[in-house]
Design a protein around this motif. Structure first.
Motif, short mmCIF file in Angstrom:
data_model
loop_
_atom_site.label_atom_id
_atom_site.label_comp_id
_atom_site.label_asym_id
_atom_site.label_seq_id
_atom_site.Cartn_x
_atom_site.Cartn_y
_atom_site.Cartn_z
N ALA A 103 0.83 -1.20 0.00
CA ALA A 103 0.00 0.00 0.00
C ALA A 103 0.86 1.26 0.00
O ALA A 103 0.58 2.22 -0.72
CB ALA A 103 -0.93 0.00 1.21
N ALA A 104 1.93 1.24 0.79
CA ALA A 104 2.82 2.41 0.83
C ALA A 104 3.50 2.63 -0.51
O ALA A 104 3.60 3.77 -0.99
CB ALA A 104 3.86 2.21 1.93
N LEU A 105 3.96 1.55 -1.14
CA LEU A 105 4.60 1.68 -2.45
C LEU A 105 3.60 2.16 -3.50
O LEU A 105 3.95 2.93 -4.41
CB LEU A 105 5.22 0.35 -2.86
CG LEU A 105 6.36 -0.16 -1.98
CD1 LEU A 105 6.79 -1.56 -2.40
CD2 LEU A 105 7.54 0.80 -2.01
N THR A 106 2.35 1.72 -3.38
CA THR A 106 1.31 2.19 -4.29
C THR A 106 1.07 3.68 -4.12
O THR A 106 0.92 4.43 -5.09
CB THR A 106 0.01 1.41 -4.07
OG1 THR A 106 0.26 0.01 -4.21
CG2 THR A 106 -1.06 1.82 -5.08
N ARG A 107 1.05 4.14 -2.87
CA ARG A 107 0.89 5.58 -2.61
C ARG A 107 2.03 6.38 -3.25
O ARG A 107 1.82 7.45 -3.83
CB ARG A 107 0.85 5.85 -1.11
CG ARG A 107 -0.50 5.63 -0.48
CD ARG A 107 -0.59 6.36 0.85
NE ARG A 107 -1.87 6.14 1.48
CZ ARG A 107 -2.97 6.83 1.22
NH1 ARG A 107 -2.92 7.79 0.28
NH2 ARG A 107 -4.09 6.60 1.86
N ALA A 108 3.24 5.87 -3.12
CA ALA A 108 4.39 6.58 -3.70
C ALA A 108 4.25 6.68 -5.21
O ALA A 108 4.50 7.74 -5.81
CB ALA A 108 5.68 5.87 -3.32
N ARG A 109 3.84 5.59 -5.85
CA ARG A 109 3.65 5.62 -7.31
C ARG A 109 2.50 6.55 -7.69
O ARG A 109 2.55 7.22 -8.73
CB ARG A 109 3.39 4.21 -7.82
CG ARG A 109 4.56 3.26 -7.68
CD ARG A 109 5.73 3.69 -8.54
NE ARG A 109 6.78 2.69 -8.56
CZ ARG A 109 7.96 2.83 -9.16
NH1 ARG A 109 8.23 3.97 -9.79
NH2 ARG A 109 8.85 1.87 -9.12
N LEU A 110 1.47 6.59 -6.87
CA LEU A 110 0.37 7.52 -7.12
C LEU A 110 0.86 8.96 -7.08
O LEU A 110 0.51 9.79 -7.94
CB LEU A 110 -0.74 7.32 -6.07
CG LEU A 110 -1.88 6.39 -6.46
CD1 LEU A 110 -2.73 6.08 -5.22
CD2 LEU A 110 -2.76 7.03 -7.53
N ALA A 111 1.68 9.27 -6.07
CA ALA A 111 2.21 10.63 -5.96
C ALA A 111 3.04 10.98 -7.20
O ALA A 111 2.89 12.08 -7.76
CB ALA A 111 3.06 10.74 -4.70
#
Length: 446
Positions: A372-380
């Motif tokens: 989830a954290a890595l997904t957030r980073a890619r979203l940003a």
């Protein structure tokens, strides 16, 4: 001290038909594939032939060059590139997987040897597989005293795989890597050397392959790609030896995914993903979706139509999958949409990739903290590429909330990327505040 000429390297160059000049050119080409720039000249090669020892990562690059040219996987000992009394790990497919696993896991528990394990370079020849249908040789080695293994032992290994996989998903692989290595070295390998019934023996090898796959992924998540490659290869060998095509498919897909993550999108890696998909043809739909989505990711670099067809097929298979829990029997919907985003980003559809990442984040479960954290980073990152600064800052802020609990080199890479993305906007107060927070959480970054 006078040097001893490296006659082994000299003979290999002769067998390859290379003088120092073309060898130097080939070495630079292989280094460029890894994103490296080498300061190697004819005099450098002559010094090696005279007995000077090249420093890492040069030995791995030299072996890669010669292995490609000669069509076989060479070791550092064969090329005279190490003075160690014995090679730490034999990278060849034919090597005994249990012996390799024993050496690797004991090295994991020794800080000095663990540092040596992490010093390698991932090379394409490591992806070589034996001819289709050729079975591996039976493993020999040390025998351990004790009771016979039974079917309950297989169940215990499978249960432990769930425990380690959940822990890695929650906090990253770095903090549980040593624990899994110790479990393999002291509990699992002794079981495999006790006399079991044939069916139990196959089950043990298959369960050990799962654990080796997890350990390899933990190493990759720690930024140690050479041992990750070895563990993944061991898992593939053990799965083949256990006649378990489903785990073999997962292992080959994992190797292809790892190579892709390091920037290798070559046809050789695509071929590996295709082999994984072939082995998965009789597997449950979740596993078939898992292998097929990687075909979409890799085909996106070569053939748009093939990529979209593979993506559609993966989504249909995922819709048919049962919600059976387990790291090797289920494929999270959040992961499927994350890789959908990878396909779309490669195909230069950032808006659709953003939608897929948003869906991926929404579908992440409480146990998937690191994904989830890595997904957030890619979203940003995707938001910022599209000019959406405020939502990008919100996702990076949420990523930083989770970061202190993560023990993952991948998470660290995303922090570094965030700083690079944000610096052009650092005159804005909200961006400056976030950069200051990154410094407080992580420390100063270049």
């Amino acid at each position: 001290m006078p040097r001893t000429p490296n006659t082994q390297l000299t003979l290999l160059l002769e067998a390859a038909g290379w003088s120092p000049a073309p060898f130097t050119a080939a070495l630079r080409d292989v280094a460029a594939e890894q994103g490296l720039t080498l300061n190697v000249h004819l005099t450098t090669v002559r010094r090696w032939l005279e007995g000077a020892q090249p420093r890492p990562p040069l030995p791995a690059l030299i072996l890669e060059c010669l292995s490609r040219r000669l069509g076989r996987c060479l070791t550092a000992h064969e090329a005279g590139l190490t003075r160690a009394p014995a090679q730490l790990v034999d990278p060849a497919w034919e090597a005994d997987p249990l012996r390799k696993l024993l050496h690797l896991t004991h090295a994991e528990l020794d800080p000095h040897r663990r540092a040596l394990l992490g010093a390698g370079v991932l090379t394409a020849t490591a992806l070589a597989l034996p001819p289709h249908g050729e079975g591996p040789a039976a493993s020999g080695g040390q025998k351990y005293p004790g009771r016979r293994t039974v079917a309950d032992d297989v169940g215990q290994l499978q249960a432990m795989a769930q425990v380690f996989a959940t822990s890695a998903d929650q906090h990253g692989g770095r903090h549980v890597r040593a624990g899994l290595a110790a479990y393999l070295a002291h509990e699992v390998i002794p079981l495999l050397h006790r006399p079991p019934p044939t069916r139990v023996h196959q089950g043990l090898r298959s369960a050990t392959a799962r654990l080796a796959l997890l350990l390899g992924s933990m190493c990759a998540d720690s930024g140690h790609h050479a041992p990750a490659r070895h563990y993944h290869q061991i898992a593939a060998r053990l799965a083949a030896d256990a006649d378990d095509p489903t785990i073999l498919a997962i292992a080959l897909r994992t190797i292809a995914t790892h190579a892709h993550g390091l920037g290798d999108h070559t046809p050789a890696v695509l071929n590996l993903a295709e082999r994984a998909d072939q082995y998965a043809r009789h597997a449950p739909p979740a596993v078939r979706a898992y292998t097929h989505i990687q075909l979409a990711v890799l085909n996106a670099h070569h053939n748009r139509h093939a990529a979209m067809a593979a993506l559609a097929r993966a989504e249909r298979l995922h819709a048919q999958a049962d919600a059976e829990p387990g790291p090797f029997s289920s494929y999270p919907a959040g992961a499927l949409h994350f890789q959908r985003a990878q396909v779309l980003a490669t195909l230069r559809e950032p808006t659709n990739a953003l939608t897929a990442l948003t869906t991926s984040l929404r579908l992440r479960t409480e146990t998937e903290r690191l994904p989830a954290a890595l997904t957030r980073a890619r979203l940003a990152e995707t938001h910022l590429r599209l000019g959406h600064l405020e939502p990008a800052l919100a996702h990076w802020a949420a990523f930083l909330d989770a970061y202190p609990t993560l023990h993952s080199a991948r998470a660290g890479q995303r922090v570094t990327a965030a700083v690079q993305y944000l610096r052009p906007h650092q005159r804005r107060a909200d961006v400056a505040d976030l950069l200051e927070r990154i410094t407080q959480v992580v420390g100063p970054l270049r």
